[in-house]
Design an enzyme around this catalytic site. Structure first.
Site, mmCIF file in Angstrom:
data_model
loop_
_atom_site.group_PDB
_atom_site.id
_atom_site.type_symbol
_atom_site.label_atom_id
_atom_site.label_comp_id
_atom_site.label_asym_id
_atom_site.label_seq_id
_atom_site.Cartn_x
_atom_site.Cartn_y
_atom_site.Cartn_z
ATOM 1 N N CYS A 292 6.512 0.522 7.380
ATOM 2 C CA CYS A 292 5.098 0.433 7.022
ATOM 3 C C CYS A 292 4.255 0.984 8.162
ATOM 4 C CB CYS A 292 4.736 -1.026 6.762
ATOM 5 S SG CYS A 292 3.011 -1.267 6.294
ATOM 6 N N LEU A 293 3.269 1.805 7.825
ATOM 7 C CA LEU A 293 2.402 2.382 8.858
ATOM 8 C C LEU A 293 1.623 1.300 9.610
ATOM 9 C CD1 LEU A 293 1.104 5.447 6.829
ATOM 10 C CD2 LEU A 293 2.648 5.516 8.803
ATOM 11 N N GLU B 60 2.930 -0.595 -1.909
ATOM 12 C CA GLU B 60 1.475 -0.369 -1.778
ATOM 13 C C GLU B 60 0.679 -1.390 -2.580
ATOM 14 O OE1 GLU B 60 0.769 1.378 0.589
ATOM 15 O OE2 GLU B 60 2.654 2.487 0.729
ATOM 16 N N HIS C 109 0.257 -4.477 -0.720
ATOM 17 C CA HIS C 109 -0.820 -4.406 0.286
ATOM 18 C C HIS C 109 -2.164 -4.841 -0.318
ATOM 19 C CE1 HIS C 109 0.751 -2.734 3.999
ATOM 20 N NE2 HIS C 109 1.333 -1.706 3.396
HETATM 21 NI NI NI Z 1 2.843 -0.419 4.192
#
Ligand code: NI
Length: 185
Positions: free
Chosen positions: A94-95, A137, A140
């Site tokens: 994950c970024l 996503e 998130h």
């Molecule tokens: Ni992520």
């Protein structure tokens, strides 16, 4: 288009539940374009708006490999309307949790409904990496991170590591950003 800063844990905003987009207006399109640019620059294969501190239900994805034709996707208000009974394990990253990868089991195939960049209601059947990234996503948007799907021991270990790193950074100490080849989202 503009690059935006990606927030990382332990930033509490990553736990926010994002609000639905009411309509696809110019602001929403600009947000989608900025998110795609930020995702490609990172580089990553997926990004949710909350990762750039915008609590709106917008995600972008592109799981094409280097050298393949790009397949950018921008989705507003995405919802999973069908999950396959069979599961699949993928090593996720994950970024917002840089340089950390762990196996996560999720449904292997999903169908999502969303608003496209043109404002139309669309459906997408996803399998493989796209199915994984889409679920990652959408998590998130609900304040859920992939580390919530791993063991508590591992989650607490990575969380503490990032809390320490944030403290070091606040104190102006050294911090490393090593190069990596894995794909984050
Ligand atoms: Ni992520």
């Amino acid at each position: 288009m503009a690059l935006r800063d990606i927030i990382i844990i332990p930033d509490a905003r990553l736990r926010a539940v994002s609000a639905p987009v009411e309509r696809i207006d110019d602001d929403t399109k600009r947000l989608m374009d900025d998110m795609l640019e930020t995702m490609y620059d990172a580089p990553g294969i997926g990004l949710a708006a909350i990762q750039i501190a915008v609590p709106k239900r917008v995600v972008v994805l592109d799981v094409a490999r280097e050298g393949e034709e790009p397949q950018p996707l921008a989705l507003a208000n995405p919802e999973i309307v069908w999950f396959s009974p069979e599961m699949r394990v993928y090593q996720e990253g994950c970024l917002s949790i840089p340089e950390y990868f762990e196996d996560v089991e999720r449904p292997a195939r999903v169908r999502a409904r969303y608003l496209g960049r043109d404002g139309a209601v669309r459906e997408l059947d996803a399998d493989g990496l796209l199915a994984t990234a889409l679920q990652h996503e959408i998590d998130h948007l609900n304040g859920v991170l992939f580390i919530d799907h791993i063991s508590r021991l591992k989650r607490e270990r990575v969380w503490k590591k990032f809390v320490k790193a944030a403290r070091r950074e606040a104190e102006g100490g050294p911090h490393a950003h090593p190069h990596h080849d894995e794909r984050e989202m």
